[in-house]
Design an enzyme around this catalytic site. Structure first.
Site: not given
Length: 494
Positions: A30, A34, A38, A444
């Protein structure tokens, strides 16, 4: 990823959205490409080929699928998890550098020749910098066509096309529809979905991400540390001002279950692509939470935190230099005090902006605007003043380049050499401004407190040794550790 045919086929046949953006499926019969998820019936295996980027698909003569819209997939997580030349190039291309400075400008920023950059990008992505930038222009054009009422000539200019003809040809080639047909389809879809009316002067769109995404610490952190006038939490959205290459902007970002709502007001529409890229970067939307959480779950003491609230992201910034200044202002003070100091800088040195929909008033001052400030005007300890002015000086003269293209190790070395920069300040800048996913803050206080509560070592050296098993995702581990506290940064504002 795209070279592992068997794995790609399995992802396509199972419509696995986790792989969207990792690779693209091009259908030989085609001539359509995609995303893996899809919804259409998967093609026969012998008719599939897999490519690493939308640009490679377009360059090979494939057009974008009208159903799954592969051009709107989340970006590949590789580019935010790596610091090599290809990853840095991709981050710069997403930030619009090729459109503004050309391929020579991109190469100069990376410290390579244009030939080297083109060779490396073609080898890994199947497309060179111009093709990658063209694919991005096509995506920007589609956004403007579908989300605005701008004349097509203005859309072409804003998306970065050199001519109307090139714009028309590119849109038809990539999407198999003319610009007018794309707009007509969008208008019909909006009517069918009862979409809210467009607000004049704004562009509304959805920012996709890979699930899961936990918005609590992400938006909680941004809202709790928001600098008055520059940022705010309003009506369920984090809003802030943006300094962009061609002008200024205001963005509102709203967490939703399957996307982030994004509403942009820009003084120059040429900045649309850059604004979107910077918002995605700030919210860490191209992360791969499955890979991160799987690695962190391998530690039995971290696993319960991950299982309780998976998908935590690292809250970043839209401006690395701004964050570096704010990191210094936040040294050894509370969140509220850091906001107060930053607000004073903004009032005194920030550029004013208009925000008719909210309470934003300024851009955060640039390093150049701060270069001439009087240290005595700062309500800070003398040593902190020296740290701030030293940082501003090297940011303003360009000798310390901080940005999405920074070499993480080189930037760390330069930051560490500045007066007043210890491991905490250097690493928090590496984490939130430069985007290093492995930045770590073992000293920290919140991290040490959480480690102690979980039975982890709490001294910086011992915790660093234990955290070796969390690599390369230690910045995400910090988010999970911080989340054990009741601090406002860990909760969505009410």
């Amino acid at each position: 990823m795209h070279t592992d045919t068997e794995r790609c086929v399995r992802a396509v046949q199972s419509k696995d959205a986790r792989f969207d953006g990792w690779f693209f499926t091009a259908v030989l019969t085609t001539r359509i490409y995609c995303r893996p998820s899809c919804p259409a019936v998967p093609p026969k295996v012998e008719n599939m080929t897999f490519l690493p980027s939308a640009a490679a698909c377009q360059q090979a003569g494939f057009r974008a699928c009208k159903r799954c819209r592969p051009d709107t997939s989340p970006g590949s997580p590789e580019w935010n998890a790596r610091a090599d030349a290809v990853a840095r190039a991709m981050r710069l291309i997403q930030d619009g550098v090729v459109d503004r400075e050309g391929v020579p400008g991109l190469a100069a920023r990376l410290g390579y020749s244009t030939r080297q950059v083109e060779r490396q990008l073609n080898a890994e992505l199947g497309a060179g910098p111009l093709a990658l930038a063209r694919a991005q222009r096509a995506q920007t054009a589609r956004l403007l066509i579908e989300t605005s009422e701008l004349p097509m000539g203005d859309v072409a200019f804003a998306a970065g096309f050199a001519s109307i003809r090139t714009f028309n040809d590119t849109v038809r080639e990539v999407f198999a529809l003319s610009p007018s047909e794309l707009r007509d389809r969008s208008v019909k879809a909006s009517r069918n979905k009862n979409a809210p009316p467009r607000i004049p002067g704004t562009i509304s769109l959805r920012l996709p991400f890979r699930t899961p995404l936990n918005p609590d610490n992400l938006f909680g952190h941004l809202a709790a540390t928001a600098v008055p006038g520059v940022e705010e939490w309003r009506d369920g959205a984090y809003r802030r001002t943006l300094r962009l290459p061609h002008g200024t902007g205001v963005v509102a970002l709203t967490p939703q279950p399957d996307h982030i709502g994004c509403r942009l007001a820009l003084t120059d529409l040429r900045d649309l692509t850059i604004a979107i890229s910077r918002c995605r970067w700030m919210l860490d939307l191209d992360a791969d939470p499955e890979a991160v959480d799987e690695q962190l779950r391998s530690d039995p003491l971290l696993a319960p935190l991950v299982d309780k609230a998976p998908g935590r992201r690292v809250p970043r910034t839209v401006d690395a230099a701004e964050f570096a200044v704010r990191a210094v202002l936040g040294q050894q003070v509370s969140t509220a005090a850091a906001r107060t100091h930053a607000a004073r800088l903004v009032t005194a040195h920030g550029e004013r902006v208009e925000d008719p929909l909210g309470g934003l008033t300024h851009l955060f001052p640039s390093p150049q605007a701060l270069a001439g400030l009087d240290p005595e005007s700062l309500a800070l300890p003398r040593s902190r003043r020296a740290t701030l002015t030293g940082l501003v000086s090297v940011l303003a003269d360009g000798s310390l380049p901080l940005g999405i293209d920074s070499d993480w190790d080189a930037a760390r070395a330069q930051l560490s050499a500045l007066p007043g920069f210890g491991p905490w300040t250097t690493e928090v800048i590496a984490m939130r401004a430069l985007g290093d996913p492995d930045a770590f803050l073992p000293s920290d206080l919140g991290v040490r407190r959480a480690a102690r509560g979980l039975g982890l070592p709490s001294t910086p050296s011992a915790l660093t040794e234990r955290a070796a098993g969390w690599r390369p995702w230690r910045a995400y581990a910090v988010q999970y550790l911080w989340a054990t506290d009741s601090h406002p940064i860990n909760h969505l504002p009410v």
